[in-house]
Design a protein around this motif. Structure first.
Motif, short mmCIF file in Angstrom:
data_model
loop_
_atom_site.label_atom_id
_atom_site.label_comp_id
_atom_site.label_asym_id
_atom_site.label_seq_id
_atom_site.Cartn_x
_atom_site.Cartn_y
_atom_site.Cartn_z
N LEU A 223 0.88 -1.18 0.00
CA LEU A 223 0.00 0.00 0.00
C LEU A 223 0.91 1.22 0.00
O LEU A 223 1.50 1.56 1.02
N THR A 224 1.05 1.80 -1.18
CA THR A 224 1.97 2.92 -1.36
C THR A 224 1.16 4.10 -1.83
O THR A 224 0.46 4.01 -2.84
N SER A 225 1.20 5.20 -1.09
CA SER A 225 0.39 6.35 -1.48
C SER A 225 1.11 7.64 -1.17
O SER A 225 1.99 7.70 -0.32
N ILE A 226 0.72 8.69 -1.89
CA ILE A 226 1.28 10.02 -1.65
C ILE A 226 0.50 10.64 -0.50
O ILE A 226 -0.74 10.62 -0.50
N GLN A 227 1.23 11.14 0.50
CA GLN A 227 0.59 11.78 1.66
C GLN A 227 1.38 13.01 2.04
O GLN A 227 2.57 13.11 1.74
N SER B 4 4.78 16.77 0.26
CA SER B 4 4.32 15.38 0.15
C SER B 4 5.49 14.39 0.18
O SER B 4 6.59 14.71 -0.29
N THR B 5 5.24 13.21 0.73
CA THR B 5 6.18 12.09 0.64
C THR B 5 5.39 10.88 0.14
O THR B 5 4.16 10.93 0.06
N ILE B 6 6.13 9.82 -0.17
CA ILE B 6 5.46 8.56 -0.52
C ILE B 6 5.51 7.66 0.70
O ILE B 6 6.59 7.36 1.22
N GLU B 7 4.32 7.29 1.19
CA GLU B 7 4.24 6.38 2.34
C GLU B 7 4.09 4.96 1.82
O GLU B 7 3.25 4.70 0.96
N MET B 8 4.94 4.07 2.33
CA MET B 8 4.86 2.67 1.91
C MET B 8 4.67 1.79 3.14
O MET B 8 5.03 2.17 4.25
N THR B 9 4.08 0.62 2.93
CA THR B 9 3.64 -0.20 4.05
C THR B 9 4.11 -1.64 3.92
O THR B 9 3.76 -2.30 2.94
N LEU C 93 -0.58 4.11 -5.38
CA LEU C 93 0.25 4.05 -6.59
C LEU C 93 0.21 2.66 -7.19
O LEU C 93 0.11 1.66 -6.47
N LYS C 94 0.24 2.59 -8.51
CA LYS C 94 0.29 1.30 -9.18
C LYS C 94 1.33 1.29 -10.29
O LYS C 94 1.87 2.34 -10.65
N LYS C 95 1.57 0.09 -10.80
CA LYS C 95 2.57 -0.12 -11.84
C LYS C 95 2.39 0.86 -13.00
O LYS C 95 1.26 1.13 -13.39
N HIS C 96 3.47 1.39 -13.52
CA HIS C 96 3.51 2.32 -14.66
C HIS C 96 3.15 3.76 -14.30
O HIS C 96 3.19 4.61 -15.18
N ASP C 97 2.76 4.03 -13.06
CA ASP C 97 2.49 5.42 -12.68
C ASP C 97 3.77 6.24 -12.87
O ASP C 97 4.87 5.76 -12.57
#
Lengths: 241, 332
Positions: B10-14, B51-56, B144-148
């Protein structure tokens, strides 16, 4: 104005204006929030009004600086809130806005309309008539973006929540749960009895104020046909693009 | 620009969250671990609110299409560039074309990637945070998903100086900063945690036994936990007698107890209001520790006073301020 102040964690204060849901307390809450909107003190990050409370989220570092570290942020926030509430006198709340919401009742939009009718020994037309004839007010917005907690629904069309909640309720669906009625602004799971759908958006993330309804508004529903619903929806889309 | 080769779990911009709209039912969102996020930004010369990218738990695989100054903070998800392990909590200058990947989750569960200039996604209601359920913010309102492909903004003047400093050293895949952050800012993400809490507004309505158990026994983070809240399992907590609660605001770290007795800690994606009794509230300074807890971890709660919690906030902010000034001086 009578109230108590209590902390919510270490960065918020709850102003409690009463211990039961009433129009009188709602009026006081709108008076205070109108004042907060107008003054917008810099140390307040934001506030959340509810049925009997207004919770103020504050900037602890800024408050410490503002009082030269004489007291802790919460204590200073309470002092500022006391000062602020003292200046609010009388109860000259602005006239509430009246928002009219078109609803296409029944059919695929309102699969539970017949259930609600059956539970109350009414015809579906009678349920529509009573629902659309109500005089409603918005107590608070919560649960989902733009979701109104609306008071004032007639007891004669009350219906319990469904035993099994639906996993997906489409956006803009109008429902009944117990003595409450409301509109789902975005697709969510939920257990309400669904009686219709409105073509207008309640959640407007691109607008300056992202919610059609605000706490304190009066709401009226009026029935429209499926053709009218489609026209409204097309007009909406035109406006949005 | 960066592109996503693999998205991770679960990777999202926050960013630090969407404020001012909770009164309209719009949740705050934002990062789970604010300290890790803020420090990551400071390390690359950004504003803390960028913003950063948060990954889980399972991190993404990301390719850089330009030389980029980055920092990775938070939980240790074994980051590597072109397969070579890199350090965390320090600036790293990455060569164009390099690939950042992650491996085993060694400690904590959420890591943050900051890039000098931040990630160029639109501000929705004043924030870049992804609000998954309403499908707004971040990159197209989703994880975020592949190819973004995500563009990176213009580096700040400090970042430009940092880049000039590292540029001549960039012979291979990356240059790693030789300095790191004050150890007091790097939380140690232990498995067995003691989280400091304040008494909640409804603490006194709970049975004596429940009040004691809250502090004496451990609570496990269940698998039904996400950015919205952690559901805990452990001793059931009960009210002295049933109470009719009137819904009111909740906060990041509110511990509420539904009738079933299993507490829920409300987190970044919490609803704006709630109607369950509040037994306690996590002290703000310990929210980053909590954000790094994962399903299966056991939490222990210790009570501190409201005054102490406030003092701890002010102390922590002072350390962050010193870090900020320190970075400015280093590259001034």
């Amino acid at each position: 104005m009578e109230y108590t102040l209590q902390p919510l964690g270490d960065q918020a204060v709850i102003i409690e204006l009463g211990d039961e849901i009433s129009n009188d307390i709602q009026k006081k809450i709108h008076l205070v929030t109108a004042y907060l909107d107008a003054e917008a003190p810099s140390w307040i990050i934001e506030y959340i009004p509810a049925f009997t409370t207004i919770t103020i989220f504050y900037e602890p570092v800024m408050l410490a600086r503002l009082c030269n570290h004489q007291v802790l942020p919460y204590e200073y926030a309470c002092k500022l809130i006391d000062d602020l509430l003292k200046t609010i006198t009388g109860n000259k709340a602005a006239e509430p806005r009246v928002i009219k919401i078109p609803v296409c009742y029944g059919g695929e939009f309102g699969p539970d309309l017949e259930t609600v009718a059956k539970i109350n020994g009414l015809t579906t037309d009678e349920v529509i008539h009573i629902h659309a004839g109500g005089d409603y007010s918005v107590f608070m917005i919560g649960f989902a973006p733009g979701f109104p907690f609306i008071g004032g629904m007639s007891e004669s069309i009350a219906a319990p929540r469904r035993d099994t909640p639906r996993l997906k309720i489409p956006a803009r669906t109008v429902g009944i749960a117990g003595m409450q009625t409301g509109v789902y602004p975005i697709e969510t799971p939920g257990g309400w009895q669904l009686i219709g759908r409105t073509p207008i958006e309640l959640f407007r993330p691109d607008d300056e104020i992202p919610s059609l309804l605000h706490a304190g508004d009066k709401v009226q529903f009026f029935p429209i046909s499926l053709e009218e619903y489609k026209e409204w929806e097309n007009d909406n889309n035109d406006n949005h693009h | 620009m960066i592109t996503i080769i693999k998205p991770g779990l679960l990777t999202s911009i926050q960013d630090l969250g969407r404020y001012g709209f909770q009164k309209y039912g719009v949740i705050a969102s934002g990062v789970m671990d604010q300290i890790a996020h803020r420090v990551a930004n400071l390390l690359v010369g950004n504003k803390e609110s960028e913003s950063t990218i948060e990954m889980t738990l399972i991190g993404p695989t990301i390719q850089f299409h330009e030389n980029t100054l980055i920092a990775i903070t938070g939980g240790d998800l074994s980051p590597a560039i072109n397969g070579k392990a890199i350090g965390t909590w320090k600036p790293i200058f990455v060569k164009k074309g390099s690939v950042l990947s992650f491996g085993k989750c060694q400690a904590g569960c959420r890591a943050y990637l900051a890039a000098a200039g931040g990630f160029s996604v639109p501000f929705i209601m004043g924030s870049k945070s992804t609000y998954l359920r309403a499908k707004i913010g971040g990159n197209e309102g989703r994880a975020l998903k592949k190819h973004d492909a995500i563009h990176i903004g213009n580096p700040s003047s400090i970042a430009v100086k940092m880049i000039h400093f590292y540029q001549p050293q960039l012979s291979s895949d990356f240059v790693s900063g030789r300095w790191a952050v004050d150890a007091s800012l790097i939380p140690i993400y232990q498995k067995r945690k003691s989280i400091r809490v304040l008494k909640g507004r409804h603490y006194h309505l709970f049975t004596k036994q429940s009040q004691q158990k809250l502090y004496e026994e451990g609570f496990e983070v269940s698998s039904q936990s996400d950015r919205m809240g952690y559901r805990l399992t452990g001793p059931a907590l009960a009210l002295e007698k049933p109470e009719e609660m009137i819904s009111e605001a909740v906060a990041f770290g509110t511990i509420q107890v539904p009738p079933g007795g299993d507490p829920i800690i409300l987190l970044a994606d919490r609803q704006t209001t709630g109607g369950y009794p509040k037994i306690a509230q996590i002290a703000s300074v310990d929210l980053p520790f909590l954000a790094q807890a994962k399903p299966g971890d056991t939490l222990h709660f210790t009570e501190i006073t409201h005054d102490e919690a406030q003092r701890l906030i002010l102390e922590k902010e002072k350390v962050l301020q010193e870090l900020k000034v320190g970075i400015k001086h280093k590259f001034a």
